[in-house]
Design a protein around this motif. Sequence first.
Motif, PDB file in Angstrom:
ATOM      1  N   UNK A  92     -22.171   6.218 -10.796  1.00 44.66           N
ATOM      2  CA  UNK A  92     -21.166   5.315 -10.220  1.00 44.66           C
ATOM      3  C   UNK A  92     -21.025   4.035 -11.028  1.00 44.66           C
ATOM      4  N   UNK A  93     -22.082   3.651 -11.750  1.00 40.37           N
ATOM      5  CA  UNK A  93     -22.021   2.450 -12.580  1.00 40.37           C
ATOM      6  C   UNK A  93     -21.468   2.726 -13.974  1.00 40.37           C
ATOM      7  N   UNK A  94     -21.403   4.005 -14.364  1.00 38.78           N
ATOM      8  CA  UNK A  94     -20.988   4.325 -15.733  1.00 38.78           C
ATOM      9  C   UNK A  94     -19.621   4.998 -15.825  1.00 38.78           C
ATOM     10  N   UNK A  95     -19.251   5.734 -14.786  1.00 36.96           N
ATOM     11  CA  UNK A  95     -18.053   6.558 -14.886  1.00 36.96           C
ATOM     12  C   UNK A  95     -17.023   6.180 -13.829  1.00 36.96           C
ATOM     13  N   UNK A  96     -15.883   6.808 -13.906  1.00 35.68           N
ATOM     14  CA  UNK A  96     -14.765   6.510 -13.013  1.00 35.68           C
ATOM     15  C   UNK A  96     -15.125   6.845 -11.564  1.00 35.68           C
ATOM     16  N   UNK A  97     -15.247   5.802 -10.738  1.00 38.32           N
ATOM     17  CA  UNK A  97     -15.688   6.007  -9.360  1.00 38.32           C
ATOM     18  C   UNK A  97     -14.670   6.783  -8.545  1.00 38.32           C
ATOM     19  N   UNK A  98     -13.412   6.565  -8.822  1.00 44.57           N
ATOM     20  CA  UNK A  98     -12.359   7.280  -8.097  1.00 44.57           C
ATOM     21  C   UNK A  98     -12.502   8.786  -8.295  1.00 44.57           C
ATOM     22  N   UNK A  99     -12.759   9.212  -9.515  1.00 49.40           N
ATOM     23  CA  UNK A  99     -12.941  10.640  -9.790  1.00 49.40           C
ATOM     24  C   UNK A  99     -14.236  11.160  -9.173  1.00 49.40           C
ATOM     25  N   UNK A 100     -15.270  10.315  -9.142  1.00 48.80           N
ATOM     26  CA  UNK A 100     -16.537  10.735  -8.550  1.00 48.80           C
ATOM     27  C   UNK A 100     -16.421  10.908  -7.037  1.00 48.80           C
ATOM     28  N   UNK A 101     -15.439  10.257  -6.413  1.00 47.31           N
ATOM     29  CA  UNK A 101     -15.167  10.468  -4.994  1.00 47.31           C
ATOM     30  C   UNK A 101     -14.401  11.761  -4.786  1.00 47.31           C
ATOM     31  N   UNK A 102     -13.463  12.063  -5.683  1.00 48.32           N
ATOM     32  CA  UNK A 102     -12.568  13.204  -5.515  1.00 48.32           C
ATOM     33  C   UNK A 102     -13.224  14.534  -5.884  1.00 48.32           C
ATOM     34  N   UNK A 103     -13.916  14.604  -7.024  1.00 52.69           N
ATOM     35  CA  UNK A 103     -14.420  15.878  -7.529  1.00 52.69           C
ATOM     36  C   UNK A 103     -15.415  16.564  -6.582  1.00 52.69           C
ATOM     37  N   UNK A 104     -16.381  15.847  -6.001  1.00 54.39           N
ATOM     38  CA  UNK A 104     -17.286  16.539  -5.055  1.00 54.39           C
ATOM     39  C   UNK A 104     -16.547  17.175  -3.891  1.00 54.39           C
ATOM     40  N   UNK A 105     -15.503  16.499  -3.379  1.00 60.26           N
ATOM     41  CA  UNK A 105     -14.716  17.083  -2.290  1.00 60.26           C
ATOM     42  C   UNK A 105     -14.088  18.400  -2.705  1.00 60.26           C
ATOM     43  N   UNK A 106     -13.560  18.454  -3.927  1.00 64.74           N
ATOM     44  CA  UNK A 106     -12.929  19.676  -4.410  1.00 64.74           C
ATOM     45  C   UNK A 106     -13.949  20.794  -4.615  1.00 64.74           C
ATOM     46  N   UNK A 107     -15.124  20.443  -5.145  1.00 67.23           N
ATOM     47  CA  UNK A 107     -16.172  21.453  -5.341  1.00 67.23           C
ATOM     48  C   UNK A 107     -16.663  21.986  -3.999  1.00 67.23           C
ATOM     49  N   UNK A 108     -16.885  21.067  -3.039  1.00 66.70           N
ATOM     50  CA  UNK A 108     -17.324  21.472  -1.704  1.00 66.70           C
ATOM     51  C   UNK A 108     -16.269  22.356  -1.042  1.00 66.70           C
ATOM     52  N   UNK A 109     -14.999  22.009  -1.229  1.00 68.82           N
ATOM     53  CA  UNK A 109     -13.927  22.831  -0.671  1.00 68.82           C
ATOM     54  C   UNK A 109     -13.970  24.237  -1.264  1.00 68.82           C
ATOM     55  N   UNK A 110     -14.250  24.326  -2.564  1.00 72.22           N
ATOM     56  CA  UNK A 110     -14.316  25.635  -3.219  1.00 72.22           C
ATOM     57  C   UNK A 110     -15.426  26.515  -2.659  1.00 72.22           C
ATOM     58  N   UNK A 111     -16.637  25.958  -2.506  1.00 68.92           N
ATOM     59  CA  UNK A 111     -17.741  26.778  -1.993  1.00 68.92           C
ATOM     60  C   UNK A 111     -17.542  27.094  -0.509  1.00 68.92           C
ATOM     61  N   UNK A 112     -16.842  26.203   0.202  1.00 67.99           N
ATOM     62  CA  UNK A 112     -16.561  26.476   1.615  1.00 67.99           C
ATOM     63  C   UNK A 112     -15.585  27.636   1.753  1.00 67.99           C
ATOM     64  N   UNK A 113     -14.632  27.749   0.818  1.00 62.39           N
ATOM     65  CA  UNK A 113     -13.714  28.895   0.812  1.00 62.39           C
ATOM     66  C   UNK A 113     -14.505  30.185   0.615  1.00 62.39           C
ATOM     67  N   UNK A 114     -15.468  30.151  -0.316  1.00 66.21           N
ATOM     68  CA  UNK A 114     -16.302  31.336  -0.558  1.00 66.21           C
ATOM     69  C   UNK A 114     -17.056  31.719   0.712  1.00 66.21           C
ATOM     70  N   UNK A 115     -17.621  30.728   1.396  1.00 61.72           N
ATOM     71  CA  UNK A 115     -18.350  31.008   2.632  1.00 61.72           C
ATOM     72  C   UNK A 115     -17.419  31.550   3.713  1.00 61.72           C
ATOM     73  N   UNK A 116     -16.216  30.992   3.800  1.00 65.12           N
ATOM     74  CA  UNK A 116     -15.235  31.455   4.786  1.00 65.12           C
ATOM     75  C   UNK A 116     -14.882  32.921   4.549  1.00 65.12           C
ATOM     76  N   UNK A 117     -14.632  33.276   3.293  1.00 62.35           N
ATOM     77  CA  UNK A 117     -14.302  34.664   2.957  1.00 62.35           C
ATOM     78  C   UNK A 117     -15.471  35.583   3.299  1.00 62.35           C
ATOM     79  N   UNK A 118     -16.691  35.122   3.014  1.00 61.15           N
ATOM     80  CA  UNK A 118     -17.866  35.963   3.284  1.00 61.15           C
ATOM     81  C   UNK A 118     -18.032  36.204   4.791  1.00 61.15           C
ATOM     82  N   UNK A 119     -17.742  35.188   5.607  1.00 61.87           N
ATOM     83  CA  UNK A 119     -17.795  35.393   7.058  1.00 61.87           C
ATOM     84  C   UNK A 119     -16.690  36.351   7.516  1.00 61.87           C
ATOM     85  N   UNK A 120     -15.493  36.187   6.938  1.00 58.15           N
ATOM     86  CA  UNK A 120     -14.368  37.043   7.330  1.00 58.15           C
ATOM     87  C   UNK A 120     -14.622  38.503   6.960  1.00 58.15           C
ATOM     88  N   UNK A 121     -15.321  38.728   5.831  1.00 61.89           N
ATOM     89  CA  UNK A 121     -15.583  40.091   5.370  1.00 61.89           C
ATOM     90  C   UNK A 121     -16.904  40.650   5.892  1.00 61.89           C
TER      91      UNK A 121
END
Length: 480
Positions: A92-121
């Motif tokens: 947070x002290x070295x890199x773009x904080x705005x991107x560091x807020x956004x990227x984890x949300x997108x990664x978490x959303x991706x793995x949550x989609x995988x979990x959702x599909x696994x429950x559905x199947x």
Amino acid sequence: MSHTLESTMPEAPVTSEASVTPETGEEDTSWIRRIALLLTGQAFSLLGSNIVQYALWWWIVMQEKSGWSMLLATLFGVVPQGVVSIFGGSMADRYNRKKLIMFPDLIIAGVTVVLSVSFAMGWANLTLLFVVLFIRSAGGGIQVPALQAFIPEVTPSGKLLRVNSIYSIINSANMIAAPALAAVLINIAPLWSILLIDVTTAIIGVGFVALIRVPKNDKAPIATDTDTADVSSVPEASGIDKTTVTQHTGPVSQVMAGVRRTFADLKDGFVYTMKHPYLRGVIFGDALTFIMSVAPMNLTLLLMTREYEGIDLNLGFVNLTTASDKLAANELGWSIGMLVGGAMMSSLGARMLRSTRVQMRVASLSVALVGLTILGLGIAPNLLVYLIIDVASGIATATCVGPMRTIIQTESDEKMVGRVFGLDTTMTTFGLPIGMLVFAPLADIIPISWVFVAGGLLTLPGAWYMFSLTRKYAGTTLQQ
């Protein structure tokens, strides 16, 4: 001692109530739009995450009905954030904080989609769920320090307490709404579809944050080419272009340089925090509160089932008869207290608590009140008194969270704020499981009410330590 502090601390900048546009001399209100976008995006993101978090935990309880599964869920859901926060603060002290807020949300959303599909199947199992909890927790280790460091980057220093208090209100409202919504949804919808709520709210949250135009100022972290390699050993007078050195450094060397730089940042952040009395007080006070008070709060399930089993309470508008009724009342009571406390800090606190010393005193008194209310939960003579104390505990928690965050944001140098928040997140995150390892076994050996009494009393020394710093360093020039 006063002389030492003045010589080691950077010169205190002027704290203004609002930013001013240099060209016109008029008040710059553009920060309001930035904060509105940030807090609105976080409100959506938090709501979806909390709904899914409750749904996953309840699924584990209903499927496994095992204490070990809950312990593992706690470890996978908490410990990764504490570990990653060590590095997240440096990032947070070295890199773009705005991107560091956004990227984890997108990664978490991706793995949550995988979990959702696994429950559905029908592929889902406890192992996959623990992996997802691990990734979600690790993402928080990057996102939380970045978010806390980003707030002062887009907010005038005079408005920080109000913004932090509003953020606390959003958290409190989420804690009220999320379990209620999760309870309804889990009875009418399959888990795979509930998981997609988090994906939707994460995308909405990222969209709002993406719209924020960060002002160009010296608060923003700047990542340079030299950040990708260890060129600190190249003398300035050598005439060697450090950027050229970076370009010819191999990938393995770059990774090793990054690791060395991160641990150097950790050392610098720890040393910096320990030299500053108010930052040190907040970090230690926060960690001790999590160990001694927050950990027992996680045992309210046992307290309610052991102490109030078979005891009904008619509040007029609702009759608490079942265990689930009482647990819901316990959760809502504390969350309502948090909401009231956050509102107090946002309105009265923002106008009255202007100096860091006053904020520190309020935080220390609130920590003491947290300890006393935890003690009160253990000795409450009946369920009604218990719920009243529960609301007071929520108020006390909210009135210490806002000032603590503001102290870290205003007292830390702009280049160190991420590392200080990373240290705070790490210590509090590990504080919870450490406290649970101590108090949970005790609850099976001694009366559980004694656990709450002990936790509450052991919180008070931390409050006294924080308060004593405001007396010891009264009149000393510290970083604002």
